[in-house]
Design an enzyme around this catalytic site. Structure first.
Site, PDB file in Angstrom:
ATOM      1  N   GLY A 180       0.738   9.472  24.968  1.00 52.30           N
ATOM      2  CA  GLY A 180       0.711  10.721  24.228  1.00 52.30           C
ATOM      3  C   GLY A 180      -0.099  10.606  22.966  1.00 52.30           C
ATOM      4  O   GLY A 180      -0.573   9.526  22.610  1.00 52.30           O
ATOM      5  N   THR A 216       8.711   9.134  23.823  1.00 54.43           N
ATOM      6  CA  THR A 216       7.300   9.379  23.504  1.00 54.43           C
ATOM      7  C   THR A 216       7.171  10.660  22.687  1.00 54.43           C
ATOM      8  O   THR A 216       6.443  10.706  21.691  1.00 54.43           O
ATOM      9  CB  THR A 216       6.463   9.455  24.790  1.00 54.43           C
ATOM     10  OG1 THR A 216       6.540   8.195  25.453  1.00 54.43           O
ATOM     11  CG2 THR A 216       5.002   9.776  24.489  1.00 54.43           C
ATOM     12  N   GLU A 220       5.757  11.134  18.882  1.00 59.21           N
ATOM     13  CA  GLU A 220       4.599  11.995  18.615  1.00 59.21           C
ATOM     14  C   GLU A 220       4.947  13.143  17.669  1.00 59.21           C
ATOM     15  O   GLU A 220       4.119  13.549  16.852  1.00 59.21           O
ATOM     16  CB  GLU A 220       4.008  12.537  19.922  1.00 59.21           C
ATOM     17  CG  GLU A 220       3.471  11.464  20.875  1.00 59.21           C
ATOM     18  CD  GLU A 220       2.398  10.567  20.265  1.00 59.21           C
ATOM     19  OE1 GLU A 220       1.790  10.947  19.255  1.00 59.21           O
ATOM     20  OE2 GLU A 220       2.186   9.468  20.811  1.00 59.21           O
ATOM     21  N   HIS A 229       2.357   5.073  11.907  1.00 55.55           N
ATOM     22  CA  HIS A 229       2.941   3.913  12.588  1.00 55.55           C
ATOM     23  C   HIS A 229       3.537   2.964  11.557  1.00 55.55           C
ATOM     24  O   HIS A 229       2.973   2.749  10.489  1.00 55.55           O
ATOM     25  CB  HIS A 229       1.889   3.197  13.430  1.00 55.55           C
ATOM     26  CG  HIS A 229       1.486   3.970  14.642  1.00 55.55           C
ATOM     27  ND1 HIS A 229       0.176   4.109  15.026  1.00 55.55           N
ATOM     28  CD2 HIS A 229       2.236   4.651  15.557  1.00 55.55           C
ATOM     29  CE1 HIS A 229       0.134   4.845  16.145  1.00 55.55           C
ATOM     30  NE2 HIS A 229       1.375   5.191  16.476  1.00 55.55           N
ATOM     31  N   TRP A 231       3.767  -0.136  11.266  1.00 53.85           N
ATOM     32  CA  TRP A 231       3.064  -1.354  10.837  1.00 53.85           C
ATOM     33  C   TRP A 231       1.867  -1.051   9.943  1.00 53.85           C
ATOM     34  O   TRP A 231       1.182  -1.959   9.472  1.00 53.85           O
ATOM     35  CB  TRP A 231       2.637  -2.194  12.042  1.00 53.85           C
ATOM     36  CG  TRP A 231       1.577  -1.562  12.894  1.00 53.85           C
ATOM     37  CD1 TRP A 231       0.221  -1.712  12.763  1.00 53.85           C
ATOM     38  CD2 TRP A 231       1.771  -0.679  14.006  1.00 53.85           C
ATOM     39  NE1 TRP A 231      -0.433  -0.972  13.722  1.00 53.85           N
ATOM     40  CE2 TRP A 231       0.494  -0.330  14.496  1.00 53.85           C
ATOM     41  CE3 TRP A 231       2.898  -0.155  14.652  1.00 53.85           C
ATOM     42  CZ2 TRP A 231       0.311   0.536  15.594  1.00 53.85           C
ATOM     43  CZ3 TRP A 231       2.716   0.708  15.726  1.00 53.85           C
ATOM     44  CH2 TRP A 231       1.442   1.043  16.183  1.00 53.85           C
ATOM     45  N   GLN A 254       4.996  -4.835   7.770  1.00 54.84           N
ATOM     46  CA  GLN A 254       5.047  -5.397   9.126  1.00 54.84           C
ATOM     47  C   GLN A 254       3.622  -5.673   9.595  1.00 54.84           C
ATOM     48  O   GLN A 254       2.724  -4.882   9.362  1.00 54.84           O
ATOM     49  CB  GLN A 254       5.757  -4.380  10.037  1.00 54.84           C
ATOM     50  CG  GLN A 254       5.670  -4.656  11.521  1.00 54.84           C
ATOM     51  CD  GLN A 254       6.481  -3.638  12.342  1.00 54.84           C
ATOM     52  OE1 GLN A 254       7.531  -3.158  11.898  1.00 54.84           O
ATOM     53  NE2 GLN A 254       6.008  -3.320  13.534  1.00 54.84           N
TER      54      GLN A 254
HETATM   55 CA   LIG Z   1       0.544  -4.178   9.167  1.00 51.56          CA
HETATM   56 ZN   LIG Z   2       1.813   6.758  17.603  1.00 50.85          ZN
END
Ligand SMILES: [Ca+2]
Ligand SMILES: [Zn+2]
Ligand SMILES: [Ca+2]
Length: 326
Positions: A180, A216, A220, A229, A231, A254
């Site tokens: 997605g 998902t 999204e 995200h 990280w 992260q």
């Molecule tokens: Ca990172």
């Molecule tokens: Zn994503």
């Protein structure tokens, strides 16, 4: 999943989560100076709005949804029941009513937060007529790439309903093994919304393990409300894996994405002893392993709703919220 166009087309379900939101974001940044400026303006605005969300009382916000089903083969014309199964998960996840919230490690139990956002299939269409909140369109396109053709009738997709009044969700066959993608606030209005492949939507019908628990769409819609995200989307250059940020302080720094079903703890970027918050909806783990938003992610989503998505604050009345969770 940064360069989906470099891979051979495949409609096989991927072994690991893939999301093309950053790809779309980077394409827009490259194409549109206006988008780049909007992103800067929006990000700056959050600092003030997040403060307001933190001190003020937060209302539960209900968002009308239209699901556009695009199908080439009849089995891709997913059932109303499958769509309903997805709406239940979406509402549970955004109201911290998901039964698997118990997977959150004790160290983050107080950080996991009710997002106070609910979603319902629209009951009135753009012409003011009654609707199921679902459109169904047969297409000659066998698989869509993340180039937004699915959002354009003339390209074999189906045009959005007004994107400042409805969260548009397209369910279709996605190419390149992408589950997605979403468009962050600040992009073109006619392509605003979320796309999910028909094999990773809902919990029944065509949904396939390990992406058959509806997460998902949760991930999204998190992007649609401007979550990044967890990280930090860094690490494109070697040695930069711990330099990025998701603009949220209560998610630990992260390295890169976690995949599959990790066990606690997963330590990176000197974030021990607790390590990565891999059970967050904005990591890349399997559906069964992502269970929570944090307090500050929720504040950021509400800052988004006070800012670039403020048109949804005055959404028409929603059905009884008890029915949303079932
Ligand atoms: Ca990172
Ligand atoms: Zn994503
Ligand atoms: Ca963080």
């Amino acid at each position: 999943m940064n360069e989906p166009q470099a891979k051979l087309p495949t409609t096989d379900l991927p072994l690991r989560r893939t999301c093309a939101t950053l790809h779309v974001h980077q394409q827009l940044l490259a194409q549109s100076e206006h988008y780049a400026q909007e992103r800067q303006r929006i990000e700056a605005g959050y600092r003030q709005n997040v403060m307001l969300a933190r001190v003020g009382q937060r209302d539960v916000i209900s968002i009308p949804v239209v699901v556009h089903v695009l199908w080439n083969k009849p089995e891709q014309n997913i059932s109303d029941e499958q769509i309903a199964s997805q709406m239940i998960v979406l509402n549970q996840d955004f109201r911290k009513q998901n039964p698997d919230i118990s997977q959150v490690p004790p160290v983050w139990e107080d950080t996991a937060e009710d997002a106070d956002i609910e979603f319902y299939l629209a009951t009135v269409d753009p012409e003011g007529l009654p609707t199921t909140g679902i459109t169904r369109t047969q297409t000659a396109i066998t698989a869509f790439s993340p180039n937004d053709d699915c959002k354009i009738t003339a390209a074999g997709g189906i045009d959005a309903w007004p994107t400042d009044q409805y969260l548009n969700i397209w369910v279709c066959v996605l190419d390149f093994g992408i589950l997605g993608y979403a468009q962050f606030p600040g992009g073109p209005a006619h392509t605003d919304g979320v796309v999910v492949t028909y094999q990773a939507f809902g919990t029944t019908g065509t949904a396939e393990a390990p992406f058959n628990l509806g997460r998902t769409l949760t991930h999204e819609v998190g992007h649609w409300l401007d979550l990044r995200h967890i990280w930090g989307d860094d690490g494109m250059e070697p040695g930069t894996e711990c330099t990025g940020t998701d603009h949220v302080d209560d998610t630990p720094n992260q390295d890169g994405p976690n995949f599959g079903t990790p066990s606690f703890p997963q330590i990176s970027c000197t974030n021990g002893p607790d390590g990565d918050m891999f059970m967050n909806f904005m990591d890349y783990v399997n559906d069964s392993a992502m269970v929570m938003f944090t307090d500050e992610q929720v504040e950021r989503m509400h800052a988004c709703l006070q800012g670039p998505r403020s048109s949804f604050l005055s959404s028409p009345s929603s059905p009884d919220s008890k029915e949303l969770l079932l």
